[in-house]
Design a protein around this motif. Structure first.
Motif, PDB file in Angstrom:
ATOM      1  N   GLU A  92      33.074  25.834  60.319  1.00  0.00           N
ATOM      2  CA  GLU A  92      32.719  26.258  61.680  1.00  0.00           C
ATOM      3  C   GLU A  92      31.348  26.911  61.711  1.00  0.00           C
ATOM      4  O   GLU A  92      30.593  26.742  62.674  1.00  0.00           O
ATOM      5  CB  GLU A  92      33.787  27.211  62.227  1.00  0.00           C
ATOM      6  N   SER A  93      31.005  27.634  60.667  1.00  0.00           N
ATOM      7  CA  SER A  93      29.686  28.255  60.582  1.00  0.00           C
ATOM      8  C   SER A  93      28.593  27.196  60.536  1.00  0.00           C
ATOM      9  O   SER A  93      27.562  27.313  61.212  1.00  0.00           O
ATOM     10  CB  SER A  93      29.610  29.142  59.337  1.00  0.00           C
ATOM     11  N   LYS A  96      28.855  24.054  61.607  1.00  0.00           N
ATOM     12  CA  LYS A  96      28.849  23.359  62.896  1.00  0.00           C
ATOM     13  C   LYS A  96      28.110  24.162  63.954  1.00  0.00           C
ATOM     14  O   LYS A  96      27.339  23.610  64.758  1.00  0.00           O
ATOM     15  CB  LYS A  96      30.286  23.076  63.340  1.00  0.00           C
ATOM     16  N   ALA A  97      28.314  25.475  63.949  1.00  0.00           N
ATOM     17  CA  ALA A  97      27.635  26.331  64.918  1.00  0.00           C
ATOM     18  C   ALA A  97      26.129  26.318  64.698  1.00  0.00           C
ATOM     19  O   ALA A  97      25.339  26.285  65.645  1.00  0.00           O
ATOM     20  CB  ALA A  97      28.181  27.754  64.822  1.00  0.00           C
ATOM     21  N   HIS A  98      25.733  26.332  63.424  1.00  0.00           N
ATOM     22  CA  HIS A  98      24.306  26.315  63.091  1.00  0.00           C
ATOM     23  C   HIS A  98      23.661  24.997  63.514  1.00  0.00           C
ATOM     24  O   HIS A  98      22.509  24.974  63.970  1.00  0.00           O
ATOM     25  CB  HIS A  98      24.120  26.539  61.589  1.00  0.00           C
ATOM     26  N   LYS A 145      24.306  23.222  66.029  1.00  0.00           N
ATOM     27  CA  LYS A 145      24.122  23.107  67.478  1.00  0.00           C
ATOM     28  C   LYS A 145      22.663  23.340  67.863  1.00  0.00           C
ATOM     29  O   LYS A 145      22.186  22.816  68.877  1.00  0.00           O
ATOM     30  CB  LYS A 145      25.023  24.103  68.201  1.00  0.00           C
TER      31      LYS A 145
END
Length: 285
Positions: A254-255, A257-259, A261
């Motif tokens: 998730e980290s 994936k967030a980065h 974005k």
């Protein structure tokens, strides 16, 4: 010990290792005694009643003493099995794990399918990835068309990689004492692939005692644990490297994936290890 036969030494080793709750005590006793005597495990059983000279006995007992203190057996015998090969490994280099074989295999597949020529690795360690990539790709492309460059900030790790480079007779791998891709400032190589198994454990996390023997800089990736991983993503994007393959912590999907974005890219594919845990990704810019 009164008896110095191979059989009695093995029995003694098994007992000592069992008392310290070492997994696979029989196997490890055989590995350690075989290492000292220069014999394969099957040869030990064929010579059960052969007496062992005292200096070999002392060497074996010293190794047992170190092992019951949870010093990794790979460091004791200075070798590790990885991807069906035997690599040299010693202090200063992280011991390659089975899950990293997946990263190696996926990188090799990408080299072939995308006709990649220049491959870089950040954090070469023992050379498990770059050395074996170069070795395994020998029959796929001519050495003149395929080149590898790998960096590490640790001279000890680079020594391990150098030993393995010579062991596998790899000629197209350059090793650099460098952080990240700093070595490429002067070289100016346009890399097709960047691969890395960076430190990704968060600072302060409690680890098994055996990991205290391994280089801490190769384990801890920052306060959160993902700092170096995310920095490598930024570097690959900045230097316009088409493909980035990284290993990561099981809880960092998730980290990442967030980065991503806020990081322009074409696609990302996450993969799992044999235990079913998220373990890495392939990023296409």
């Amino acid at each position: 010990m009164e008896s110095h036969s191979i059989k009695d030494l093995l029995c003694f080793g098994v007992e000592v290792l069992q008392e310290s709750r070492i997994e696979r005590p029989r196997l490890e006793a055989e590995i350690l005694l075989g290492f000292v005597l220069g014999l394969q495990r099957v040869e030990l059983h064929a010579r059960f009643h052969q007496n062992v000279e005292s200096f070999f006995v002392e060497s074996y007992l010293r190794l047992l003493k170190r092992r019951v203190n949870y010093e990794p057996i790979e460091y004791l015998i200075e070798k590790v099995s990885f991807y069906g090969e035997e690599l040299y490994v010693s202090y200063g280099a992280l011991i390659p794990r089975p899950e990293t074989e997946i990263l190696l295999e996926k990188t090799l597949e990408l080299i072939v399918s995308k006709d990649c020529k220049n491959i870089a690795e950040i954090g070469v360690g023992s050379g498990a990835i770059s050395v074996l990539l170069a070795y395994l790709s020998k029959g796929l492309k001519s050495d003149s068309n395929l080149s590898f460059h790998a960096s590490d900030i640790s001279p000890e790790a680079l020594f391990n990689a150098c030993v393995n480079r010579e062991k596998f007779k790899v000629k197209n791998l350059s090793l650099h004492l460098s952080a990240y891709l700093d070595f490429n400032v002067k070289l100016g190589i346009n890399f097709d692939i960047l691969v890395s198994n960076p430190p990704y454990i968060k600072e302060g996390e409690m680890l098994p005692k055996s990991l205290s023997y391994e280089p801490q800089k190769a384990l801890f990736g920052g306060v959160r644990g993902d700092e170096m991983l995310l920095n490598i993503i930024d570097l690959a994007q900045k230097f316009k490297i088409p493909y980035l393959l990284c290993e990561m912590g099981y809880d960092q999907k998730e980290s990442v994936k967030a980065h991503l974005k806020n990081t322009p890219h074409k696609s990302v594919e996450f993969y799992k290890d044999l235990a079913g845990l998220d373990r890495g990704f392939i990023l296409h810019f």
